[in-house]
Structures are given as structure tokens and as C-alpha cells.
Design a protein around this motif. Structure first.
Motif, PDB file in Angstrom:
ATOM      1  N   HIS A  84      49.377  42.966  39.852  1.00  0.00           N
ATOM      2  CA  HIS A  84      48.730  43.176  41.264  1.00  0.00           C
ATOM      3  C   HIS A  84      48.656  44.727  41.321  1.00  0.00           C
ATOM      4  O   HIS A  84      49.843  45.215  41.345  1.00  0.00           O
ATOM      5  CB  HIS A  84      49.290  42.580  42.470  1.00  0.00           C
ATOM      6  CG  HIS A  84      48.909  40.884  42.209  1.00  0.00           C
ATOM      7  ND1 HIS A  84      49.421  40.274  43.505  1.00  0.00           N
ATOM      8  CD2 HIS A  84      48.491  40.189  41.276  1.00  0.00           C
ATOM      9  CE1 HIS A  84      49.150  38.973  43.052  1.00  0.00           C
ATOM     10  NE2 HIS A  84      48.651  38.970  42.016  1.00  0.00           N
ATOM     11  N   MET A 118      37.533  40.654  37.658  1.00  0.00           N
ATOM     12  CA  MET A 118      38.222  41.622  38.518  1.00  0.00           C
ATOM     13  C   MET A 118      38.042  41.045  39.929  1.00  0.00           C
ATOM     14  O   MET A 118      37.010  40.725  40.637  1.00  0.00           O
ATOM     15  CB  MET A 118      37.874  43.035  38.412  1.00  0.00           C
ATOM     16  CG  MET A 118      38.707  44.010  38.886  1.00  0.00           C
ATOM     17  SD  MET A 118      38.383  45.628  38.736  1.00  0.00           S
ATOM     18  CE  MET A 118      38.179  45.892  36.794  1.00  0.00           C
ATOM     19  N   HIS A 123      39.259  41.353  44.024  1.00  0.00           N
ATOM     20  CA  HIS A 123      39.680  42.219  45.182  1.00  0.00           C
ATOM     21  C   HIS A 123      40.238  41.057  46.253  1.00  0.00           C
ATOM     22  O   HIS A 123      39.271  40.156  46.927  1.00  0.00           O
ATOM     23  CB  HIS A 123      38.471  42.878  45.926  1.00  0.00           C
ATOM     24  CG  HIS A 123      38.574  43.286  47.149  1.00  0.00           C
ATOM     25  ND1 HIS A 123      37.777  43.338  48.397  1.00  0.00           N
ATOM     26  CD2 HIS A 123      40.017  44.203  47.804  1.00  0.00           C
ATOM     27  CE1 HIS A 123      38.305  43.543  49.575  1.00  0.00           C
ATOM     28  NE2 HIS A 123      39.770  44.306  49.169  1.00  0.00           N
ATOM     29  N   LEU A 130      38.901  50.003  49.703  1.00  0.00           N
ATOM     30  CA  LEU A 130      39.914  49.135  50.199  1.00  0.00           C
ATOM     31  C   LEU A 130      40.627  49.639  51.290  1.00  0.00           C
ATOM     32  O   LEU A 130      40.871  50.890  51.451  1.00  0.00           O
ATOM     33  CB  LEU A 130      41.009  49.216  49.005  1.00  0.00           C
ATOM     34  CG  LEU A 130      40.729  48.577  47.320  1.00  0.00           C
ATOM     35  CD1 LEU A 130      41.766  48.841  46.528  1.00  0.00           C
ATOM     36  CD2 LEU A 130      39.995  47.197  47.467  1.00  0.00           C
ATOM     37  N   ASP A 145      45.348  45.626  50.536  1.00  0.00           N
ATOM     38  CA  ASP A 145      44.313  45.136  49.655  1.00  0.00           C
ATOM     39  C   ASP A 145      44.960  44.976  48.294  1.00  0.00           C
ATOM     40  O   ASP A 145      45.602  45.770  47.751  1.00  0.00           O
ATOM     41  CB  ASP A 145      42.957  45.460  49.582  1.00  0.00           C
ATOM     42  CG  ASP A 145      42.189  45.191  50.899  1.00  0.00           C
ATOM     43  OD1 ASP A 145      42.663  44.430  51.846  1.00  0.00           O
ATOM     44  OD2 ASP A 145      41.111  45.939  51.319  1.00  0.00           O
ATOM     45  N   VAL A 186      44.047  44.159  44.205  1.00  0.00           N
ATOM     46  CA  VAL A 186      43.050  43.955  43.083  1.00  0.00           C
ATOM     47  C   VAL A 186      43.965  43.578  41.784  1.00  0.00           C
ATOM     48  O   VAL A 186      44.869  44.053  41.593  1.00  0.00           O
ATOM     49  CB  VAL A 186      42.268  45.427  42.909  1.00  0.00           C
ATOM     50  CG1 VAL A 186      41.463  45.130  41.518  1.00  0.00           C
ATOM     51  CG2 VAL A 186      41.547  45.842  44.194  1.00  0.00           C
TER      52      VAL A 186
END
Length: 184
Positions: free
Chosen positions: A98, A125, A127, A153, A157, A159
Motif C-alpha cells: 500500500h 490500480m 484508489h 489524493l 488515501d 493506492v
């Protein structure tokens, strides 16, 4: 001017060491970190007031990591790029795969990957829980896939790269697969 700023930082470090000498280690580190961050902030404000253009960067974020083993992925399994090459800002976690945004801002992400012989590999990918990009490495002899994303972002957050949900087992090639990101 740089000598004055360096001297102030040195004096701050000596003060921290003498003030917090009798407390437990964790408490010392926390207080020292807070004092150093305050000193950096003071130096940056002083540099701006004096017209110095070389402020100390404290909000730089960039990472680049490689997958080292071959991994057979199950549905929606996160790909953990375990070999960190660059991790400025310490926002990428090589144990979970992460990236966690330390600041609000616009970030750029890219992932290149290679499938193993004979099977394709589908990645996406994500989010938080929403897809922002996907890529496919076709079946054949070492076909590559690529994903990119530019996204705003908020602090906290996440990704990550994961196997596309609903796909059967597929294998991603180690040593030829990378995940990269940075704050603009």
C-alpha cells in the motif's frame, strides 16, 4: 546565512539531547522529532524572510519498488512490490503493498509488469476501493502490461496494485515488475 541556520540546528540538537536525557527512549525520540520539525519550520521561515531560495524540503514524496518473486495471484489479491529502491517520505509499505498519501495533492502512479510464459495477467490500480487504471500482459512469451494514473489524493488515501477481481489464478513475473509513484 547557511552557517547561522546550521548553527541554530546544531544548538537545537544539543539542547534536545540534554533536556530529554533522563526519559525513556520512545519519549525522547518523539520529543526530539517534534523539536527538529519545529526547528526545520523555523529555518524555512527564516530563509523565506531573508530571501534564501533553498528551503529545506519536508514534503517530498516518491517511491519506486520492484517485485522480486514470481507470484501466483488469486482474485483481488494485492501485489506486494517487496524490494524498495526509493521511498522518499516513507509512504510506500513493502509489507502490505500500500501507498498511503502523507499529504493532500496530485500524485502520479505507474506500474509495469510482465506475465509468465503461457498465461496472461490482468492487474488494476486501486484508489481506496475504486479502480483508477488497469493493465493486461497478454499470454505468450513474456508479454508486458502497463498502468498509469494521475489522481488527487487526500491525506490517508491508499493506492495499491491488485489482481483483477473475478479472474482465475495468474502469475506475475518477479524482477521485471515495478510500482512507482510521486507527489507533483
Amino acid at each position: 546565512m547557511k552557517y547561522i541556520c546550521t548553527s541554530i540546528l546544531f544548538i537545537t540538537c544539543i539542547s534536545i539531547a540534554s533536556v530529554y536525557g533522563g526519559e525513556d527512549c520512545c519519549r525522547k525520540i518523539g520529543k526530539a522529532k517534534a523539536a527538529l520539525l519545529e526547528a526545520i519550520d523555523t529555518l524555512q521561515r527564516t530563509n523565506r524572510l531573508l530571501g534564501e531560495s533553498s528551503a529545506i524540503p519536508s514534503n517530498k514524496v516518491a517511491f519506486h519498488a520492484r517485485l522480486t518473486p514470481y507470484v501466483t495471484l488469486g482474485s483481488a489479491q494485492t501485489v506486494i512490490f517487496d524490494h524498495v529502491i526509493t521511498n522518499i517520505g516513507k509512504a510506500y509499505n513493502q509489507h502490505t503493498g500500500h501507498f498511503t498519501a502523507p499529504f493532500n495533492g496530485i500524485y502520479v502512479f505507474a506500474c509495469t509488469f510482465l506475465q509468465t510464459r503461457g498465461t496472461g495477467v490482468h492487474l488494476q490500480m486501486v484508489h481506496n476501493s475504486s479502480e483508477i487504471s488497469k493493465g493486461y500482459g497478454a499470454s505468450g512469451s513474456g508479454e508486458a502490461g502497463v498502468m498509469t494514473a494521475v489522481i488527487y489524493l487526500q491525506k490517508g488515501d491508499v493506492v495499491k496494485v491488485r489482481h483483477l477481481p473475478g479472474k482465475g489464478s495468474q502469475t506475475i513475473h518477479g524482477d521485471w515488475s515495478f510500482f512507482t509513484g510521486y507527489l507533483l
